[in-house]
Design a protein around this motif. Structure first.
Motif, PDB file in Angstrom:
ATOM      1  N   ALA A 308       0.833  -1.204   0.000  1.00 42.08           N
ATOM      2  CA  ALA A 308       0.000   0.000   0.000  1.00 42.08           C
ATOM      3  C   ALA A 308       0.866   1.251   0.000  1.00 42.08           C
ATOM      4  O   ALA A 308       1.948   1.279   0.596  1.00 42.08           O
ATOM      5  CB  ALA A 308      -0.937   0.000   1.211  1.00 42.08           C
ATOM      6  N   CYS A 309       0.371   2.303  -0.667  1.00 36.33           N
ATOM      7  CA  CYS A 309       1.100   3.560  -0.719  1.00 36.33           C
ATOM      8  C   CYS A 309       0.175   4.670  -1.184  1.00 36.33           C
ATOM      9  O   CYS A 309      -0.936   4.413  -1.637  1.00 36.33           O
ATOM     10  CB  CYS A 309       2.311   3.456  -1.645  1.00 36.33           C
ATOM     11  N   LEU A 310       0.639   5.898  -1.056  1.00 35.98           N
ATOM     12  CA  LEU A 310      -0.034   7.048  -1.637  1.00 35.98           C
ATOM     13  C   LEU A 310       0.597   7.359  -2.990  1.00 35.98           C
ATOM     14  O   LEU A 310       1.821   7.193  -3.153  1.00 35.98           O
ATOM     15  CB  LEU A 310       0.074   8.269  -0.722  1.00 35.98           C
ATOM     16  N   VAL A 311      -0.195   7.803  -3.938  1.00 33.62           N
ATOM     17  CA  VAL A 311       0.321   8.150  -5.262  1.00 33.62           C
ATOM     18  C   VAL A 311      -0.149   9.560  -5.616  1.00 33.62           C
ATOM     19  O   VAL A 311      -1.170  10.028  -5.121  1.00 33.62           O
ATOM     20  CB  VAL A 311      -0.141   7.144  -6.342  1.00 33.62           C
ATOM     21  N   SER A 312       0.612  10.201  -6.488  1.00 31.53           N
ATOM     22  CA  SER A 312       0.333  11.585  -6.862  1.00 31.53           C
ATOM     23  C   SER A 312      -0.141  11.661  -8.305  1.00 31.53           C
ATOM     24  O   SER A 312       0.381  10.964  -9.191  1.00 31.53           O
ATOM     25  CB  SER A 312       1.595  12.438  -6.687  1.00 31.53           C
ATOM     26  N   ALA A 313      -1.122  12.530  -8.567  1.00 29.68           N
ATOM     27  CA  ALA A 313      -1.633  12.723  -9.927  1.00 29.68           C
ATOM     28  C   ALA A 313      -0.569  13.293 -10.847  1.00 29.68           C
ATOM     29  O   ALA A 313      -0.725  13.250 -12.077  1.00 29.68           O
ATOM     30  CB  ALA A 313      -2.852  13.634  -9.895  1.00 29.68           C
ATOM     31  N   LYS A 314       0.510  13.832 -10.297  1.00 30.80           N
ATOM     32  CA  LYS A 314       1.583  14.396 -11.120  1.00 30.80           C
ATOM     33  C   LYS A 314       2.373  13.305 -11.834  1.00 30.80           C
ATOM     34  O   LYS A 314       3.095  13.589 -12.783  1.00 30.80           O
ATOM     35  CB  LYS A 314       2.520  15.229 -10.259  1.00 30.80           C
ATOM     36  N   HIS A 315       2.272  12.074 -11.354  1.00 33.71           N
ATOM     37  CA  HIS A 315       3.037  10.974 -11.933  1.00 33.71           C
ATOM     38  C   HIS A 315       2.125  10.050 -12.726  1.00 33.71           C
ATOM     39  O   HIS A 315       0.899  10.135 -12.641  1.00 33.71           O
ATOM     40  CB  HIS A 315       3.768  10.204 -10.843  1.00 33.71           C
ATOM     41  N   GLU A 316       2.732   9.135 -13.483  1.00 33.00           N
ATOM     42  CA  GLU A 316       2.003   8.214 -14.343  1.00 33.00           C
ATOM     43  C   GLU A 316       1.825   6.864 -13.668  1.00 33.00           C
ATOM     44  O   GLU A 316       2.405   6.585 -12.620  1.00 33.00           O
ATOM     45  CB  GLU A 316       2.756   8.039 -15.676  1.00 33.00           C
ATOM     46  N   TRP A 317       1.005   6.019 -14.316  1.00 38.25           N
ATOM     47  CA  TRP A 317       0.698   4.710 -13.753  1.00 38.25           C
ATOM     48  C   TRP A 317       1.957   3.880 -13.509  1.00 38.25           C
ATOM     49  O   TRP A 317       2.065   3.202 -12.478  1.00 38.25           O
ATOM     50  CB  TRP A 317      -0.248   3.948 -14.682  1.00 38.25           C
ATOM     51  N   ASN A 318       2.899   3.883 -14.429  1.00 42.65           N
ATOM     52  CA  ASN A 318       4.115   3.085 -14.241  1.00 42.65           C
ATOM     53  C   ASN A 318       4.855   3.485 -12.976  1.00 42.65           C
ATOM     54  O   ASN A 318       5.423   2.631 -12.275  1.00 42.65           O
ATOM     55  CB  ASN A 318       5.033   3.215 -15.460  1.00 42.65           C
ATOM     56  N   ASP A 319       4.879   4.794 -12.670  1.00 40.61           N
ATOM     57  CA  ASP A 319       5.515   5.254 -11.428  1.00 40.61           C
ATOM     58  C   ASP A 319       4.727   4.743 -10.222  1.00 40.61           C
ATOM     59  O   ASP A 319       5.309   4.294  -9.223  1.00 40.61           O
ATOM     60  CB  ASP A 319       5.575   6.780 -11.405  1.00 40.61           C
ATOM     61  N   TRP A 320       3.421   4.849 -10.298  1.00 44.03           N
ATOM     62  CA  TRP A 320       2.579   4.375  -9.196  1.00 44.03           C
ATOM     63  C   TRP A 320       2.817   2.880  -8.951  1.00 44.03           C
ATOM     64  O   TRP A 320       2.987   2.449  -7.808  1.00 44.03           O
ATOM     65  CB  TRP A 320       1.093   4.571  -9.530  1.00 44.03           C
ATOM     66  N   TYR A 321       2.789   2.127 -10.048  1.00 45.38           N
ATOM     67  CA  TYR A 321       2.904   0.673  -9.918  1.00 45.38           C
ATOM     68  C   TYR A 321       4.256   0.285  -9.317  1.00 45.38           C
ATOM     69  O   TYR A 321       4.327  -0.585  -8.442  1.00 45.38           O
ATOM     70  CB  TYR A 321       2.710   0.014 -11.280  1.00 45.38           C
ATOM     71  N   ALA A 322       5.319   0.924  -9.776  1.00 46.79           N
ATOM     72  CA  ALA A 322       6.651   0.611  -9.247  1.00 46.79           C
ATOM     73  C   ALA A 322       6.714   0.882  -7.749  1.00 46.79           C
ATOM     74  O   ALA A 322       7.314   0.117  -6.981  1.00 46.79           O
ATOM     75  CB  ALA A 322       7.707   1.434  -9.995  1.00 46.79           C
ATOM     76  N   HIS A 323       6.075   1.970  -7.310  1.00 43.64           N
ATOM     77  CA  HIS A 323       6.084   2.337  -5.893  1.00 43.64           C
ATOM     78  C   HIS A 323       5.317   1.299  -5.065  1.00 43.64           C
ATOM     79  O   HIS A 323       5.814   0.809  -4.040  1.00 43.64           O
ATOM     80  CB  HIS A 323       5.453   3.723  -5.752  1.00 43.64           C
ATOM     81  N   ALA A 324       4.097   0.946  -5.526  1.00 48.24           N
ATOM     82  CA  ALA A 324       3.285  -0.025  -4.787  1.00 48.24           C
ATOM     83  C   ALA A 324       3.890  -1.421  -4.871  1.00 48.24           C
ATOM     84  O   ALA A 324       3.809  -2.205  -3.905  1.00 48.24           O
ATOM     85  CB  ALA A 324       1.858  -0.035  -5.340  1.00 48.24           C
ATOM     86  N   ASP A 325       4.518  -1.751  -5.988  1.00 51.29           N
ATOM     87  CA  ASP A 325       5.127  -3.066  -6.137  1.00 51.29           C
ATOM     88  C   ASP A 325       6.304  -3.237  -5.184  1.00 51.29           C
ATOM     89  O   ASP A 325       6.568  -4.349  -4.708  1.00 51.29           O
ATOM     90  CB  ASP A 325       5.580  -3.262  -7.582  1.00 51.29           C
ATOM     91  N   GLY A 326       6.984  -2.125  -4.901  1.00 44.61           N
ATOM     92  CA  GLY A 326       8.055  -2.194  -3.908  1.00 44.61           C
ATOM     93  C   GLY A 326       7.506  -2.575  -2.547  1.00 44.61           C
ATOM     94  O   GLY A 326       8.118  -3.387  -1.811  1.00 44.61           O
ATOM     95  N   ALA A 327       6.345  -2.024  -2.179  1.00 43.85           N
ATOM     96  CA  ALA A 327       5.721  -2.380  -0.906  1.00 43.85           C
ATOM     97  C   ALA A 327       5.260  -3.830  -0.924  1.00 43.85           C
ATOM     98  O   ALA A 327       5.421  -4.569   0.071  1.00 43.85           O
ATOM     99  CB  ALA A 327       4.536  -1.452  -0.640  1.00 43.85           C
ATOM    100  N   LEU A 328       4.685  -4.280  -2.057  1.00 43.23           N
ATOM    101  CA  LEU A 328       4.232  -5.665  -2.161  1.00 43.23           C
ATOM    102  C   LEU A 328       5.410  -6.625  -2.054  1.00 43.23           C
ATOM    103  O   LEU A 328       5.315  -7.685  -1.394  1.00 43.23           O
ATOM    104  CB  LEU A 328       3.495  -5.857  -3.494  1.00 43.23           C
ATOM    105  N   TYR A 329       6.525  -6.282  -2.655  1.00 42.77           N
ATOM    106  CA  TYR A 329       7.721  -7.126  -2.576  1.00 42.77           C
ATOM    107  C   TYR A 329       8.166  -7.304  -1.127  1.00 42.77           C
ATOM    108  O   TYR A 329       8.540  -8.415  -0.706  1.00 42.77           O
ATOM    109  CB  TYR A 329       8.847  -6.504  -3.412  1.00 42.77           C
TER     110      TYR A 329
END
Length: 349
Positions: A308-329
């Motif tokens: 789980a994480c917070l994401v910003s509208a300033k970034h794209e889906w790939n950035d969001w996914y990489a951030h959340a995937d780090g938490a999932l890992y």
């Protein structure tokens, strides 16, 4: 009678025939030789040239016309029948009989010709000269108006039926397209958005304006391959459907639940703080824990790892996914069956 007004009393020239009106309507529009002779004697001669406009649809009129030579076209507009009138046929009579009557058609000279124009004063002279002849003419003129109105009503009814049929067809086509669009966006097995549906949703949201901050939760089934190997793919499908039902139950009207593929899901939620996001993530894990306590044979659920994480509208889906995937890992690395929060500031991947 003026020599210019003289016309043959037997038949009309072929090019002056009415080509689009009903036979009864044609008969009603033609003066008898006696009527024409009297109308021509009393009325005013008016020469016209091909293409000349006598009046336009909607204009107020007080005169009536009889054709002595040539032809006149009456254009009623839209897709209504166009009429071509010839020698001894009359038009515009309602303007004369009613006065200031709005013309129902454009009247245009199809050829060079000669008309007899009658105004109120000329018509009154006709009544004084031969009231019985004028009375017979009026009865036919009234019948003509009634027949024309009935014909117009029939045409309008047919047009309404055609329009209703077209609208029904358009509705059916639109419904079919909406269903097709829904199928394109939806995962067949779970009924959640698929990856394409999520992508389209994000594109639409960016167009109308999305919140500055949202919560992203990635969910991955632990040891899902073992479920398929031990119990078969049908059981595996039911497990995936159970996870989808949990996401569907927790998602609000502004949240998006999606099956990204395989046994990986995501939940994009309206949230601005860690506490907001963790409320969703904790609910997912605790619900799975509760279901796992119920004896299952074969299983209907399996443990899940959640990032789980917070994401910003300033970034794209790939950035969001990489951030959340780090938490999932990290949740997987710690043994799974848990939530891991990613606190690091989001940067472009």
């Amino acid at each position: 009678m003026n020599r210019d007004m003289a016309v043959p009393s037997m038949g009309r020239e072929t090019d002056n025939s009415t080509t689009t009106a009903a036979p009864t309507d044609v008969a009603m529009a033609v003066l008898t030789p006696g009527e024409f002779e009297l109308f021509a004697e009393i009325g005013r001669p008016r020469r016209v040239e091909a293409g000349q406009v006598l009046f336009r649809r909607g204009e107020l009129g007080t005169t009536m016309f009889v054709i002595a030579r040539g032809a006149i076209v009456l254009d009623f507009g839209d897709d209504l029948v166009t009429k071509r009138l010839g020698v001894r046929e009359f038009f515009g009579e309602l303007g004369l009989l009613i006065g200031d009557h709005a013309r129902s058609a454009d009247a245009i000279a199809a050829t060079d010709g000669l008309l007899v124009e009658l105004r109120h004063e000329e018509f009154q002279r006709l009544v004084d000269r031969d009231p019985s002849l004028v009375s017979y003419f009026l009865r036919r003129a009234i019948m003509r108006v009634v027949l024309n109105e009935q014909s117009l009503i029939r045409r309008l009814r047919r047009r309404n039926q055609d329009l209703e049929a077209a609208l029904d067809s358009l509705y059916a086509t639109t419904h079919q397209l909406n269903q097709t669009e829904e199928l394109i966006r939806t995962d067949d097995l779970t009924g959640l958005y698929n990856r394409r549906g999520l992508t389209l949703h994000l594109q639409e949201s960016r167009t109308v304006g999305m919140p500055d901050t949202m919560g992203l939760i990635l969910i991955d089934c632990d040891r899902f391959k073992q479920v398929n190997d031990d119990h078969g793919h049908l059981v595996g499908d039911r497990v995936l459907q159970s996870v989808a039902n949990i996401l569907r139950s927790v998602a609000g009207p502004e949240d998006i639940a999606c099956r990204l593929g395989g046994d990986e899901f995501c939940l994009l939620v309206a949230a601005s703080t860690r506490q907001d996001v963790m409320r969703f993530a904790d609910f997912i894990v605790s619900t799975v824990h509760g279901l796992l306590l119920i004896p299952q044979s074969p299983p209907t659920i399996c443990p899940v790892s959640v990032g789980a994480c917070l994401v910003s509208a300033k970034h794209e889906w790939n950035d969001w996914y990489a951030h959340a995937d780090g938490a999932l890992y990290q949740a997987k690395r710690l043994g799974g069956n848990r939530v891991h929060w990613q606190d690091a500031e989001l940067t472009s991947a």
